[in-house]
Motif scaffolding. Structure first.
Motif, PDB file in Angstrom:
ATOM      1  N   PRO A  15       0.843  -1.205   0.000  1.00 53.46           N
ATOM      2  CA  PRO A  15       0.000   0.000   0.000  1.00 53.46           C
ATOM      3  C   PRO A  15       0.873   1.247   0.000  1.00 53.46           C
ATOM      4  O   PRO A  15       1.881   1.298   0.708  1.00 53.46           O
ATOM      5  CB  PRO A  15      -0.802  -0.125   1.300  1.00 53.46           C
ATOM      6  CG  PRO A  15       0.006  -1.035   2.167  1.00 53.46           C
ATOM      7  CD  PRO A  15       0.692  -1.986   1.240  1.00 53.46           C
ATOM      8  N   HIS A  17       2.396   4.961   0.691  1.00 56.14           N
ATOM      9  CA  HIS A  17       2.405   5.880   1.822  1.00 56.14           C
ATOM     10  C   HIS A  17       1.700   7.173   1.418  1.00 56.14           C
ATOM     11  O   HIS A  17       1.902   7.664   0.299  1.00 56.14           O
ATOM     12  CB  HIS A  17       3.840   6.221   2.232  1.00 56.14           C
ATOM     13  CG  HIS A  17       4.589   5.082   2.843  1.00 56.14           C
ATOM     14  ND1 HIS A  17       4.064   4.291   3.844  1.00 56.14           N
ATOM     15  CD2 HIS A  17       5.845   4.606   2.613  1.00 56.14           C
ATOM     16  CE1 HIS A  17       4.955   3.383   4.196  1.00 56.14           C
ATOM     17  NE2 HIS A  17       6.037   3.545   3.464  1.00 56.14           N
ATOM     18  N   PHE A  24      -1.636   8.826   9.288  1.00 56.08           N
ATOM     19  CA  PHE A  24      -1.616   7.438   9.744  1.00 56.08           C
ATOM     20  C   PHE A  24      -2.211   7.295  11.134  1.00 56.08           C
ATOM     21  O   PHE A  24      -1.918   8.071  12.038  1.00 56.08           O
ATOM     22  CB  PHE A  24      -0.179   6.901   9.796  1.00 56.08           C
ATOM     23  CG  PHE A  24       0.400   6.551   8.459  1.00 56.08           C
ATOM     24  CD1 PHE A  24       0.022   5.393   7.805  1.00 56.08           C
ATOM     25  CD2 PHE A  24       1.321   7.384   7.857  1.00 56.08           C
ATOM     26  CE1 PHE A  24       0.564   5.064   6.577  1.00 56.08           C
ATOM     27  CE2 PHE A  24       1.872   7.063   6.633  1.00 56.08           C
ATOM     28  CZ  PHE A  24       1.493   5.901   5.987  1.00 56.08           C
ATOM     29  N   HIS A  26      -2.713   3.716  11.812  1.00 54.03           N
ATOM     30  CA  HIS A  26      -2.168   2.365  11.916  1.00 54.03           C
ATOM     31  C   HIS A  26      -1.139   2.176  10.805  1.00 54.03           C
ATOM     32  O   HIS A  26      -1.156   2.880   9.795  1.00 54.03           O
ATOM     33  CB  HIS A  26      -3.273   1.309  11.780  1.00 54.03           C
ATOM     34  CG  HIS A  26      -4.409   1.489  12.731  1.00 54.03           C
ATOM     35  ND1 HIS A  26      -4.327   1.163  14.069  1.00 54.03           N
ATOM     36  CD2 HIS A  26      -5.656   1.988  12.537  1.00 54.03           C
ATOM     37  CE1 HIS A  26      -5.473   1.442  14.658  1.00 54.03           C
ATOM     38  NE2 HIS A  26      -6.299   1.943  13.750  1.00 54.03           N
ATOM     39  N   LYS A  27      -0.261   1.226  10.995  1.00 50.72           N
ATOM     40  CA  LYS A  27       0.720   0.914   9.955  1.00 50.72           C
ATOM     41  C   LYS A  27      -0.007   0.424   8.703  1.00 50.72           C
ATOM     42  O   LYS A  27      -0.971  -0.344   8.806  1.00 50.72           O
ATOM     43  CB  LYS A  27       1.696  -0.154  10.449  1.00 50.72           C
ATOM     44  CG  LYS A  27       2.600   0.313  11.588  1.00 50.72           C
ATOM     45  CD  LYS A  27       3.634  -0.727  11.936  1.00 50.72           C
ATOM     46  CE  LYS A  27       3.033  -1.937  12.623  1.00 50.72           C
ATOM     47  NZ  LYS A  27       2.548  -1.632  13.975  1.00 50.72           N
ATOM     48  N   PRO A  28       0.433   0.837   7.502  1.00 55.71           N
ATOM     49  CA  PRO A  28      -0.245   0.418   6.276  1.00 55.71           C
ATOM     50  C   PRO A  28      -0.060  -1.064   5.982  1.00 55.71           C
ATOM     51  O   PRO A  28      -0.855  -1.661   5.252  1.00 55.71           O
ATOM     52  CB  PRO A  28       0.421   1.281   5.194  1.00 55.71           C
ATOM     53  CG  PRO A  28       1.781   1.573   5.752  1.00 55.71           C
ATOM     54  CD  PRO A  28       1.575   1.716   7.235  1.00 55.71           C
ATOM     55  N   VAL A  29       0.983  -1.649   6.547  1.00 51.86           N
ATOM     56  CA  VAL A  29       1.265  -3.063   6.328  1.00 51.86           C
ATOM     57  C   VAL A  29       2.050  -3.567   7.533  1.00 51.86           C
ATOM     58  O   VAL A  29       2.839  -2.829   8.126  1.00 51.86           O
ATOM     59  CB  VAL A  29       2.072  -3.261   5.018  1.00 51.86           C
ATOM     60  CG1 VAL A  29       3.401  -2.527   5.073  1.00 51.86           C
ATOM     61  CG2 VAL A  29       2.288  -4.733   4.714  1.00 51.86           C
ATOM     62  N   TYR A 190      10.873   3.085   0.929  1.00 49.43           N
ATOM     63  CA  TYR A 190       9.592   2.616   1.467  1.00 49.43           C
ATOM     64  C   TYR A 190       9.796   2.029   2.862  1.00 49.43           C
ATOM     65  O   TYR A 190       9.036   2.327   3.797  1.00 49.43           O
ATOM     66  CB  TYR A 190       8.968   1.571   0.547  1.00 49.43           C
ATOM     67  CG  TYR A 190       7.569   1.163   0.971  1.00 49.43           C
ATOM     68  CD1 TYR A 190       6.453   1.747   0.380  1.00 49.43           C
ATOM     69  CD2 TYR A 190       7.358   0.216   1.974  1.00 49.43           C
ATOM     70  CE1 TYR A 190       5.165   1.397   0.771  1.00 49.43           C
ATOM     71  CE2 TYR A 190       6.082  -0.136   2.379  1.00 49.43           C
ATOM     72  CZ  TYR A 190       4.988   0.455   1.776  1.00 49.43           C
ATOM     73  OH  TYR A 190       3.717   0.105   2.183  1.00 49.43           O
ATOM     74  N   TRP A 194       8.396   3.277   6.339  1.00 52.94           N
ATOM     75  CA  TRP A 194       7.592   2.362   7.160  1.00 52.94           C
ATOM     76  C   TRP A 194       8.079   2.411   8.607  1.00 52.94           C
ATOM     77  O   TRP A 194       7.270   2.402   9.544  1.00 52.94           O
ATOM     78  CB  TRP A 194       7.694   0.931   6.630  1.00 52.94           C
ATOM     79  CG  TRP A 194       6.845  -0.037   7.410  1.00 52.94           C
ATOM     80  CD1 TRP A 194       5.569  -0.433   7.124  1.00 52.94           C
ATOM     81  CD2 TRP A 194       7.204  -0.710   8.631  1.00 52.94           C
ATOM     82  NE1 TRP A 194       5.116  -1.300   8.087  1.00 52.94           N
ATOM     83  CE2 TRP A 194       6.094  -1.489   9.027  1.00 52.94           C
ATOM     84  CE3 TRP A 194       8.341  -0.721   9.426  1.00 52.94           C
ATOM     85  CZ2 TRP A 194       6.097  -2.275  10.177  1.00 52.94           C
ATOM     86  CZ3 TRP A 194       8.349  -1.493  10.581  1.00 52.94           C
ATOM     87  CH2 TRP A 194       7.237  -2.266  10.947  1.00 52.94           C
ATOM     88  N   THR A 201       3.166   5.513  15.160  1.00 49.57           N
ATOM     89  CA  THR A 201       1.952   4.853  15.630  1.00 49.57           C
ATOM     90  C   THR A 201       2.135   4.219  17.004  1.00 49.57           C
ATOM     91  O   THR A 201       1.153   3.956  17.703  1.00 49.57           O
ATOM     92  CB  THR A 201       1.484   3.773  14.636  1.00 49.57           C
ATOM     93  OG1 THR A 201       2.547   2.838  14.394  1.00 49.57           O
ATOM     94  CG2 THR A 201       1.062   4.397  13.319  1.00 49.57           C
TER      95      THR A 201
END
Length: 224
Positions: A15, A17, A24, A26-29, A190, A194, A201
């Motif tokens: 996904p 950013h 955000f 939550h973390k996207p992955v 990325y 992350w 988060t």
């Protein structure tokens, strides 16, 4: 061709950013899913990514035993990478850390390091030493955020300082990645972004205050 296709598949499977870090919740992955996708990297690229993460991972940089150890390891990693953009990503992040370390040392009424002391990596070190008495170390022309970081540190506003540093890193990585979408550079940036999301988060005011106190205490021990 196979490698290019594999990296295109890797990035397309993740996904994207958003532009703003503050979007955000939550973390996207998850890290587990991210690790599964990173298996598409070649062995050499996987090792390089691990080396970069070993010195730039947000928590690891905060918990490192000493600034000297980070400087030595950073020099080794940078020399091992034949990629100007990734070298720039590493050096910029390390210089951010050096500046914050200098602010910390000065707040503790410690003198600047001498030229033989390894406490950071980057071209800003001699400038910091020669401009120790200036609030911004003479760096505001290149790093306009220094004065704000200095003010937040002096006021012990640890949450706002953490947010400032996270957002600076987020924006810098986003800028570096503007021309990279499906290559190894895109993968590294990325993952680094992350890590920033993961840090943000997980961050709350109590944890940030404890982190700030640990930072100051570690500085007292290292510079005593």
């Amino acid at each position: 061709m196979k490698q290019k296709m594999a990296y295109t598949m890797l990035m397309a499977s993740l996904p994207p950013h958003p532009m703003s870090l503050w979007d955000f919740k939550h973390k996207p992955v998850t890290r587990l899913r991210l690790e599964r996708q990173l298996k598409l990297l070649t062995e050499q690229d996987s090792q390089q990514l691990a080396a970069i993460e070993s010195i730039l991972h947000w928590a690891k940089m905060q918990e490192a035993n000493s600034d000297a150890e980070i400087a030595i390891e950073a020099g080794r990693v940078i020399k091992s990478i034949n990629n100007p953009l990734l070298q720039e990503a590493i050096i910029w992040r390390l210089e951010l850390r050096i500046i914050v370390t200098a602010i910390r040392r000065r707040k503790l009424n410690r003198p600047p390091s001498d030229k033989h002391e390894h406490w950071g990596y980057g071209q800003v070190l001699p400038l910091i030493r020669s401009n120790w008495q200036l609030d911004d170390f003479g760096l505001s022309h290149r790093f306009p955020w220094v004065a704000k970081a200095q003010d937040l540190f002096v006021k012990n506003e640890s949450v706002e300082l953490e947010k400032l540093l996270l957002n600076l890193s987020w924006q810098h990585y986003e800028k570096l990645g503007q021309a990279h979408y499906f290559d190894f550079e895109a993968v590294v940036l990325y993952v680094l972004r992350w890590d920033i999301v993961n840090r943000w988060t997980q961050c709350d005011e109590q944890a940030a205050m404890l982190q700030f106190e640990a930072l100051v205490n570690r500085g007292l021990l290292q510079t005593a």
